[in-house]
Design an enzyme around this catalytic site. Structure first.
Site, PDB file in Angstrom:
ATOM      1  N   SER A  60       0.833  -1.194   0.000  1.00 40.32           N
ATOM      2  CA  SER A  60       0.000   0.000   0.000  1.00 40.32           C
ATOM      3  C   SER A  60       0.879   1.260   0.000  1.00 40.32           C
ATOM      4  O   SER A  60       1.642   1.480  -0.924  1.00 40.32           O
ATOM      5  CB  SER A  60      -0.965  -0.031   1.183  1.00 40.32           C
ATOM      6  OG  SER A  60      -2.003   0.905   1.035  1.00 40.32           O
ATOM      7  N   ASP A  97      -9.024  -4.792  -6.119  1.00 41.98           N
ATOM      8  CA  ASP A  97      -8.665  -3.884  -5.024  1.00 41.98           C
ATOM      9  C   ASP A  97      -9.713  -2.775  -4.917  1.00 41.98           C
ATOM     10  O   ASP A  97      -9.957  -2.039  -5.861  1.00 41.98           O
ATOM     11  CB  ASP A  97      -7.289  -3.268  -5.306  1.00 41.98           C
ATOM     12  CG  ASP A  97      -6.716  -2.513  -4.113  1.00 41.98           C
ATOM     13  OD1 ASP A  97      -7.499  -2.123  -3.223  1.00 41.98           O
ATOM     14  OD2 ASP A  97      -5.490  -2.315  -4.074  1.00 41.98           O
ATOM     15  N   HIS A 111      -7.471  -5.518  -1.586  1.00 38.18           N
ATOM     16  CA  HIS A 111      -6.259  -4.795  -1.191  1.00 38.18           C
ATOM     17  C   HIS A 111      -5.275  -5.713  -0.467  1.00 38.18           C
ATOM     18  O   HIS A 111      -4.063  -5.582  -0.621  1.00 38.18           O
ATOM     19  CB  HIS A 111      -6.639  -3.612  -0.295  1.00 38.18           C
ATOM     20  CG  HIS A 111      -5.545  -2.621  -0.095  1.00 38.18           C
ATOM     21  ND1 HIS A 111      -4.927  -1.980  -1.147  1.00 38.18           N
ATOM     22  CD2 HIS A 111      -4.936  -2.151   1.028  1.00 38.18           C
ATOM     23  CE1 HIS A 111      -3.996  -1.164  -0.680  1.00 38.18           C
ATOM     24  NE2 HIS A 111      -3.976  -1.252   0.632  1.00 38.18           N
TER      25      HIS A 111
END
Length: 823
Positions: free
Chosen positions: A674, A747, A781
């Site tokens: 991330s 995601d 994610h």
């Protein structure tokens, strides 16, 4: 390393980025590469180990349920049909959420008997963790079947369970809650005789039209949004429900009010009213359902509206860093039969406005006929309200975003005119000075409040220190405001307080773990300092016991103290220099003192899960885990020196590992997830410290998140140079070390569209760099499926083996700040 680009060059890069974002061929991006790969031993065996169970105590602390979920579902589970509507992911087959966990163990454990009682549930059931009734005599959970969601209840003494009813709507809000009487449950039920879902016509009825009217409406880059009238119809179909109160004795149901879409449902403490928040039209194609218009009302059990609190419009005009206008944080006062409490902004929800007070707190008693009473005014933004067992004491915390600062006040709800007393005034980032949080307990009506005994509040905290965390239990005298320490974890483990067994804290329950022991639960006796085990969960990964773990501290050149947790392979020999992987995630701080604080502990149980980078230790790597990457500066402009600070921190970590004799300076890689992936790409673009990088689920072109990202509050149009300078996409031609990009194809995290990885891969490839792009089908994610997890680990290990472990020796390249583009 760099030529210094002028502003016109940066703007040209911005325009180029926006153009590339919209049109680029996908040739080669989706090419199959032999299917899912298996990670090398012993990783497969470790991934097959049972998950660490969760423990759920009843409110009376005399029984607990042990819940163990499946560690990694098959990718077939993720591939089940899903509707992506207004920020929700819905399973159309059963009207529940798309992703649910399989339970592999459910066990009742009465503390007095000390004997486990397995709870019989259908094999391979997907169920939620159990929720205890306020009286602790029953528990309830949802079971996600193939065609419907079911509500089940269980006996808190025998452990027997039964299906209470089906046709539960679990798509939005809370699907069920216990009523205060512990004899009934309010739930969201699918409408009876509901027709088949709407079918999309092949011929469109017209164009999709959106229009702005000159108002400022900044919005983050949300995903899974509505896109058409058909989407709107599907959203209504799957989310509209009928509130129903169901008797746990016989399953009889009583409808409450009209059908609707409910963000929240909260029974009053006396059980006679229900506070609801209903989603209303018009819907938005740019915002998720949580920001749709809503009606906030109090319903009687007969379904009639007893009080209308607010009509809240679409939350599209909220300033960056701001809040909604009108009532928010609405809730019941736990110690009153039916008293509403809520917060209202006095600055229009705009943090940029200069006002004396930003928020106010209000109270209103049933039957809601008079004007609300003002409990207090807050100089800064309201953050939380903690009620206590004593009706005359409530804790209110406010937050000053510009300083990252918290103040906590003691209010007297029984005497609103009485001036509040300041309890704490501390930096929200100062973990060493953190006084802790109030320890909560459940009242007989099911509401949770802070424990108070003999005028003392109980506080629990992490006990952060330069040597790591040592959790504690304190008392705070509400008259003198002085605290006293009752318990603190020893240096040999990590032991935190879960709840009190006796009101005076002479006995309490703790959760203790150590590097070689998983978390287990104990009853602590303060009188004789004894400890009685409640659970004896075994070590699930004995293969890892030889691994060495150490907290390491050091400094970067500007004097900021940093740290990482060093992991070494079991067969490591002193003096041996290993290929090393640095794994990190940047965080913003206002000052160097808080940035220098240690935020980890080496005394936690050593276990690896998911696609954790720590599995690299089993393959002969040293890992510098959670290497601190502080970005220090004013809340508005810290990112002006983001690159300099992150690079300096990364180099300091590598230098420390080299100084310790652990790391071969010519064989160092870097990885992150991330915002950590964003860091990796920047390090690869602006330094030659690392031989290779792995970036997972990141965002690399900040022009695609133009209304802010992470803690950046300026827009692209307010700070175009910063957005461009911080975007590694703009410097893809400088990424001359191998970069592996991994991204979940589904995601849904704001800002990290899969397109971010696709475009960076294309940019690196187009400029002659070495890169690999891996898109994981059905993954979001974070990565869940067993096949995906093993494949990610295989990719990561093979990438680092090829470009780091087997890298030829070469002189270490030094970094000069002059190599960076100008701020």
């Amino acid at each position: 390393m760099f030529r210094s680009p002028g502003k016109w060059q940066l703007w040209r890069a911005v325009v180029l980025a926006l153009l590339l974002a919209g049109s680029a061929p996908k040739g080669g991006l989706w090419a199959a590469d032999g299917g899912y790969k298996k990670a090398p031993p012993p990783i497969g065996e470790l991934l097959s180990a049972p998950a660490v169970p969760s423990v759920h105590f009843n409110p009376q602390r005399d029984a607990m349920i042990i819940y163990r979920a499946e560690r990694h579902p098959p990718v077939a589970d993720l591939a089940e049909p899903a509707l992506r509507l207004a920020g929700l992911r819905i399973n159309p087959a059963n009207n529940g959420p798309h992703r649910t966990a399989r339970c592999v163990e459910l066990t009742l454990h009465p503390l007095a008997e000390g004997k486990d009682r397995p709870i019989a549930i259908p094999p391979n059931s997907r169920i939620t963790p159990p929720v205890w009734a306020p009286d602790g005599k029953q528990f309830a959970f949802l079971r996600f079947g193939s065609r419907e969601v079911e509500l089940w209840v269980g006996d808190g003494k025998r452990g027997s369970v039964r299906r209470l009813r089906g046709a539960i709507n679990a798509t939005i809000g809370e699907a069920f809650q216990w009523m205060p009487d512990s004899q009934s449950i309010i739930c969201q039920a699918i409408l009876p005789n509901r027709p088949k879902p709407p079918v999309e016509t092949r011929v469109p009825g017209g164009p999709v039209v959106q229009e702005s009217t000159g108002k400022t409406t900044p919005a983050r880059t949300f995903q899974d949004l509505l896109e058409s009238q058909h989407d709107e119809a599907l959203f209504d179909y799957y989310t509209i429900c009928q509130l129903t109160i169901v008797s746990t004795k016989n399953g009889d149901g009583k409808p409450v009010g009209a059908p609707g879409i409910f963000n929240s449902i909260d029974p009053s403490p006396n059980g006679q009213l229900v506070l609801v928040s209903r989603v209303q039209r018009p819907y938005s194609y740019q915002l998720p359902a949580t920001m749709f218009p809503r009606e906030v009302e109090v319903l009687g059990l007969d379904g009639k509206v007893a009080f209308h609190l607010a009509s809240l419009p679409l939350a599209e005009e909220i300033p960056i860093g701001g809040v909604r206008t009108g009532p928010r944080s609405y809730q019941w006062r736990p110690t009153s039969p039916a008293t509403l409490a809520w917060v209202e902004a006095l600055d229009g929800g705009d943090p940029r406005k200069k006002v004396i007070h930003r928020d106010r707190l209000l109270l209103l008693d049933a039957p809601f006929t008079g004007n609300p009473i003002e409990l207090g005014l807050l100089e800064h933004r309201f953050q939380s309200l903690t009620w206590t067992e004593r009706p005359e004491v409530a804790l209110v915390r406010e937050y000053q975003a510009s300083r990252r600062w918290n103040r906590t006040w003691l209010f007297n709800p029984n005497a609103p005119s009485e001036p509040p007393r300041l309890l704490w005034d501390v930096s929200s980032q100062d973990r060493y000075s953190d006084p802790g949080m109030p320890l909560l307990r459940s009242l007989t009506n099911g509401f949770r409040v802070a424990r108070v005994n003999d005028g003392n509040l109980f506080l629990t905290g992490s006990g952060a220190s330069p040597d790591g965390e040592r959790p504690f239990l304190d008392t705070l005298n509400l008259t003198t405001l002085r605290s006293e320490r009752l318990f603190q974890s020893d240096e040999g483990g990590h032991e935190s307080v879960v709840g009190l067994v006796k009101p005076d804290a002479s006995e309490f329950i703790t959760r203790r773990e150590a590097p070689t022991r998983p978390a287990n639960y104990f009853i602590r006796n303060l009188t004789d300092n004894s400890r009685k085990a409640l659970t004896d969960f075994p070590d699930l990964m004995p293969q890892l016991r030889g691994i060495r773990k150490q907290l390491v501290t050091y400094q970067r050149p500007d004097g900021v103290a940093l740290s990482f947790t060093l992991y070494l392979p079991a067969d490591y020999q002193p003096g041996q220099r290993l290929p090393t992987i640095l794994w990190a995630y940047p965080r913003e701080f206002n000052d160097s003192d808080t940035a220098s604080q240690v935020t980890t502990s080496a005394n936690r149980y050593t276990t690896f899960s998911g696609a954790s980078h720590l599995f690299l230790v089993t393959q002969g790597y040293a890992v510098l885990d959670n290497a601190t990457m502080p970005v220090i500066g004013d809340n508005k402009k810290a990112n002006d020196t983001f690159l300099e600070q992150v690079i300096s921190s990364a180099k300091a970590a590598v230098d420390k590992a080299v100084e310790m004799g652990i790391t071969d300076p010519n064989r160092v890689g870097v990885g992150g997830h991330s915002y950590g992936a964003f860091m990796v790409a920047n390090l690869m673009a602006h330094t030659d410290i690392f031989k290779a990088g792995v970036a997972r689920s990141g965002a690399y072109n900040r022009t695609l998140t133009p209304f802010g990202f992470q803690n950046e509050r300026r827009t692209l149009w307010e700070a175009p140079d910063i957005y461009s300078r911080m975007s590694p996409f703009m410097f893809a031609h400088r990424i001359n070390e191998p970069l592996l990009l991994i991204h979940g194809e589904a995601d849904n995290n704001p800002g990290t569209f899969p397109m971010q990885s696709e475009r960076l891969y294309q940019a690196v490839k187009g400029n002659g760099g070495t890169a690999r792009l891996v898109l994981l089908p059905y993954e979001s994610h974070s990565y869940e499926a067993r096949e995906s997890v093993e494949h990610v680990l295989w990719e990561t290990i093979h990438w680092f083996d090829k470009y780091v472990k087997r890298a030829p020796e070469a002189p270490v390249t030094t970094f000069s700040p002059n190599d960076l583009p100008p701020p």
